[in-house]
Write an enzyme that holds these catalytic residues in place. Sequence first.
Site, PDB file in Angstrom:
ATOM      1  N   ARG A  17       4.404   5.833   2.461  1.00 26.93           N
ATOM      2  CA  ARG A  17       3.959   4.563   3.060  1.00 26.93           C
ATOM      3  C   ARG A  17       3.858   4.752   4.561  1.00 26.93           C
ATOM      4  O   ARG A  17       4.609   5.548   5.140  1.00 26.93           O
ATOM      5  CB  ARG A  17       4.939   3.437   2.709  1.00 26.93           C
ATOM      6  CG  ARG A  17       4.922   3.104   1.217  1.00 26.93           C
ATOM      7  CD  ARG A  17       5.825   1.952   0.849  1.00 26.93           C
ATOM      8  NE  ARG A  17       5.944   1.868  -0.602  1.00 26.93           N
ATOM      9  CZ  ARG A  17       5.310   0.975  -1.385  1.00 26.93           C
ATOM     10  NH1 ARG A  17       4.536   0.064  -0.832  1.00 26.93           N
ATOM     11  NH2 ARG A  17       5.461   0.987  -2.693  1.00 26.93           N
TER      12      ARG A  17
ATOM     13  N   ARG B 110       0.823  -1.223   0.000  1.00 31.03           N
ATOM     14  CA  ARG B 110       0.000   0.000   0.000  1.00 31.03           C
ATOM     15  C   ARG B 110       0.854   1.269   0.000  1.00 31.03           C
ATOM     16  O   ARG B 110       1.871   1.364   0.673  1.00 31.03           O
ATOM     17  CB  ARG B 110      -0.871  -0.009   1.251  1.00 31.03           C
ATOM     18  CG  ARG B 110      -1.562   1.300   1.517  1.00 31.03           C
ATOM     19  CD  ARG B 110      -2.578   1.182   2.592  1.00 31.03           C
ATOM     20  NE  ARG B 110      -2.045   0.795   3.870  1.00 31.03           N
ATOM     21  CZ  ARG B 110      -2.800   0.590   4.944  1.00 31.03           C
ATOM     22  NH1 ARG B 110      -4.103   0.709   4.863  1.00 31.03           N
ATOM     23  NH2 ARG B 110      -2.251   0.258   6.090  1.00 31.03           N
TER      24      ARG B 110
ATOM     25  N   ARG C 198      -1.513  -6.010  14.649  1.00 25.74           N
ATOM     26  CA  ARG C 198      -2.797  -5.335  14.376  1.00 25.74           C
ATOM     27  C   ARG C 198      -3.895  -6.371  14.115  1.00 25.74           C
ATOM     28  O   ARG C 198      -5.040  -6.188  14.526  1.00 25.74           O
ATOM     29  CB  ARG C 198      -2.638  -4.373  13.195  1.00 25.74           C
ATOM     30  CG  ARG C 198      -1.823  -3.131  13.577  1.00 25.74           C
ATOM     31  CD  ARG C 198      -1.224  -2.407  12.389  1.00 25.74           C
ATOM     32  NE  ARG C 198      -2.199  -1.946  11.418  1.00 25.74           N
ATOM     33  CZ  ARG C 198      -1.882  -1.561  10.181  1.00 25.74           C
ATOM     34  NH1 ARG C 198      -0.621  -1.575   9.770  1.00 25.74           N
ATOM     35  NH2 ARG C 198      -2.809  -1.141   9.362  1.00 25.74           N
TER      36      ARG C 198
HETATM   37  P1  AP5 Z   1      -7.130  -0.055   2.766  1.00 28.65           P
HETATM   38  O1  AP5 Z   1      -8.408   0.461   2.187  1.00 28.65           O
HETATM   39  O2  AP5 Z   1      -6.061   0.934   3.053  1.00 28.65           O
HETATM   40  O3  AP5 Z   1      -7.458  -0.970   4.030  1.00 28.65           O
HETATM   41  P2  AP5 Z   1      -7.962  -0.566   5.463  1.00 28.65           P
HETATM   42  O4  AP5 Z   1      -8.992  -1.578   5.879  1.00 28.65           O
HETATM   43  O5  AP5 Z   1      -8.377   0.875   5.524  1.00 28.65           O
HETATM   44  O6  AP5 Z   1      -6.631  -0.842   6.263  1.00 28.65           O
HETATM   45  P3  AP5 Z   1      -5.897  -0.013   7.384  1.00 28.65           P
HETATM   46  O7  AP5 Z   1      -4.525  -0.615   7.482  1.00 28.65           O
HETATM   47  O8  AP5 Z   1      -5.972   1.449   7.160  1.00 28.65           O
HETATM   48  O9  AP5 Z   1      -6.749  -0.420   8.605  1.00 28.65           O
HETATM   49  P4  AP5 Z   1      -6.365  -0.352  10.054  1.00 28.65           P
HETATM   50  O10 AP5 Z   1      -7.682  -0.617  10.672  1.00 28.65           O
HETATM   51  O11 AP5 Z   1      -5.261  -1.240  10.489  1.00 28.65           O
HETATM   52  O12 AP5 Z   1      -5.744   1.123  10.206  1.00 28.65           O
HETATM   53  P5  AP5 Z   1      -6.268   2.434  10.908  1.00 28.65           P
HETATM   54  O13 AP5 Z   1      -5.689   3.580  10.204  1.00 28.65           O
HETATM   55  O14 AP5 Z   1      -7.728   2.390  11.124  1.00 28.65           O
HETATM   56  O15 AP5 Z   1      -6.561  -1.177   1.765  1.00 28.65           O
HETATM   57  C1  AP5 Z   1      -5.274  -1.737   1.983  1.00 28.65           C
HETATM   58  C2  AP5 Z   1      -4.578  -1.943   0.621  1.00 28.65           C
HETATM   59  O16 AP5 Z   1      -5.266  -2.987  -0.085  1.00 28.65           O
HETATM   60  C3  AP5 Z   1      -4.622  -0.706  -0.279  1.00 28.65           C
HETATM   61  O17 AP5 Z   1      -3.395  -0.627  -0.961  1.00 28.65           O
HETATM   62  C4  AP5 Z   1      -5.769  -0.977  -1.263  1.00 28.65           C
HETATM   63  O18 AP5 Z   1      -5.548  -0.383  -2.527  1.00 28.65           O
HETATM   64  C5  AP5 Z   1      -5.765  -2.503  -1.345  1.00 28.65           C
HETATM   65  N1  AP5 Z   1      -7.110  -3.051  -1.462  1.00 28.65           N
HETATM   66  C6  AP5 Z   1      -8.248  -2.621  -0.854  1.00 28.65           C
HETATM   67  N2  AP5 Z   1      -9.306  -3.397  -1.184  1.00 28.65           N
HETATM   68  C7  AP5 Z   1      -8.805  -4.366  -2.019  1.00 28.65           C
HETATM   69  C8  AP5 Z   1      -9.403  -5.486  -2.694  1.00 28.65           C
HETATM   70  N3  AP5 Z   1     -10.725  -5.745  -2.609  1.00 28.65           N
HETATM   71  N4  AP5 Z   1      -8.612  -6.252  -3.468  1.00 28.65           N
HETATM   72  C9  AP5 Z   1      -7.259  -5.989  -3.578  1.00 28.65           C
HETATM   73  N5  AP5 Z   1      -6.634  -4.939  -2.959  1.00 28.65           N
HETATM   74  C10 AP5 Z   1      -7.402  -4.147  -2.189  1.00 28.65           C
HETATM   75  O19 AP5 Z   1      -5.602   2.284  12.357  1.00 28.65           O
HETATM   76  C11 AP5 Z   1      -4.205   2.393  12.538  1.00 28.65           C
HETATM   77  C12 AP5 Z   1      -3.895   2.327  14.025  1.00 28.65           C
HETATM   78  O20 AP5 Z   1      -4.524   3.434  14.709  1.00 28.65           O
HETATM   79  C13 AP5 Z   1      -4.418   1.083  14.748  1.00 28.65           C
HETATM   80  O21 AP5 Z   1      -3.519  -0.010  14.626  1.00 28.65           O
HETATM   81  C14 AP5 Z   1      -4.543   1.601  16.177  1.00 28.65           C
HETATM   82  O22 AP5 Z   1      -3.295   1.659  16.807  1.00 28.65           O
HETATM   83  C15 AP5 Z   1      -5.017   3.034  15.980  1.00 28.65           C
HETATM   84  N6  AP5 Z   1      -6.494   3.158  15.969  1.00 28.65           N
HETATM   85  C16 AP5 Z   1      -7.274   3.564  14.922  1.00 28.65           C
HETATM   86  N7  AP5 Z   1      -8.563   3.574  15.269  1.00 28.65           N
HETATM   87  C17 AP5 Z   1      -8.616   3.156  16.549  1.00 28.65           C
HETATM   88  C18 AP5 Z   1      -9.686   2.937  17.463  1.00 28.65           C
HETATM   89  N8  AP5 Z   1     -10.968   3.140  17.110  1.00 28.65           N
HETATM   90  N9  AP5 Z   1      -9.377   2.509  18.714  1.00 28.65           N
HETATM   91  C19 AP5 Z   1      -8.085   2.300  19.092  1.00 28.65           C
HETATM   92  N10 AP5 Z   1      -7.022   2.483  18.271  1.00 28.65           N
HETATM   93  C20 AP5 Z   1      -7.294   2.905  17.009  1.00 28.65           C
END
Ligand code: AP5
Length: 227
Positions: free
Chosen positions: A169, A136, A181
């Site tokens: 990234r 990504r 995660r």
């Molecule tokens: P993408 O759309 O980026 O996936 P995503 O589900 O949004 O993944 P994230 O890594 O952003 O989720 P996350 O929940 O770990 O991170 P967050 O920022 O919320 O897709 C990924 C890749 O795959 C892309 O390159 C895309 O192009 C590709 N892709 C998508 N769909 C596809 C398909 N169908 N086929 C093929 N390729 C595909 O959280 C980060 C951190 O913040 C957490 O670890 C935690 O520490 C903290 N945090 C955030 N929210 C909270 C909360 N509510 N409570 C506590 N801690 C939190």
Amino acid sequence: MSDEVITRPPVIILLGPPGAGKGTQARMLEEAFGLVQLSTGDLLRAAVAAGTHAGLAAKAVMEAGGLVSDAIVLDILADRMAAEDVSAGVILDGFPRTAAQAEALDRLLAERGQKVDTAISLEVEDEAMVDRIAGRFTCAECGEGYHDTHKQPARAGACDKCGGTAFKRRADDKAETVRERLKAYHAQTAPLIAYYEGKGVQDRVDAMASIAEVRSALRTIVSRVSD
Ligand code: AP5
């Protein structure tokens, strides 16, 4: 799954592990339905970049792949929900992630005369998520998301959306952090599927399908609850 006709701003939750496609699909739904994407991950990364008190507390936890404390996340989310632009309806991306967050969200929405209309679980296989995340990258200008193989810019080196030529990234996209995660997701977030099933608002989408197929399935659900 509810067939209720809604006249208040819709509240859509995208549930799913890291890499499931929550961010990719939330941005598409935002454009298609005029809703606002609220990503707690993005809000936390902005707090880290700004060096706020919350950001300083969250940084190490995020880099280790754990969950930031409910208190910090709920503060940030409540602040964002108070802004004027969310009155059209929201897509919650990455929130709630714990039972305490889900219950706090219910209370916050009840105060506003709203409720969760659908919590859509993006169903994927853990193994595939490491590849998705490792490949990504995003536009440094506008944040549009790409992938080394699944979603490349139409013109190499330039963002489809804004034409920007710088890409970045994420610091927590290393394989070992992704595994942490995933563990946090299964231990603390996956149980929310049963929570929303109990409320009759749970939907499921096969998110191993292509981005376009997932988008189409999501559009059907969001159309149903936004009519
Ligand atoms: P993408 O759309 O980026 O996936 P995503 O589900 O949004 O993944 P994230 O890594 O952003 O989720 P996350 O929940 O770990 O991170 P967050 O920022 O919320 O897709 C990924 C890749 O795959 C892309 O390159 C895309 O192009 C590709 N892709 C998508 N769909 C596809 C398909 N169908 N086929 C093929 N390729 C595909 O959280 C980060 C951190 O913040 C957490 O670890 C935690 O520490 C903290 N945090 C955030 N929210 C909270 C909360 N509510 N409570 C506590 N801690 C939190």
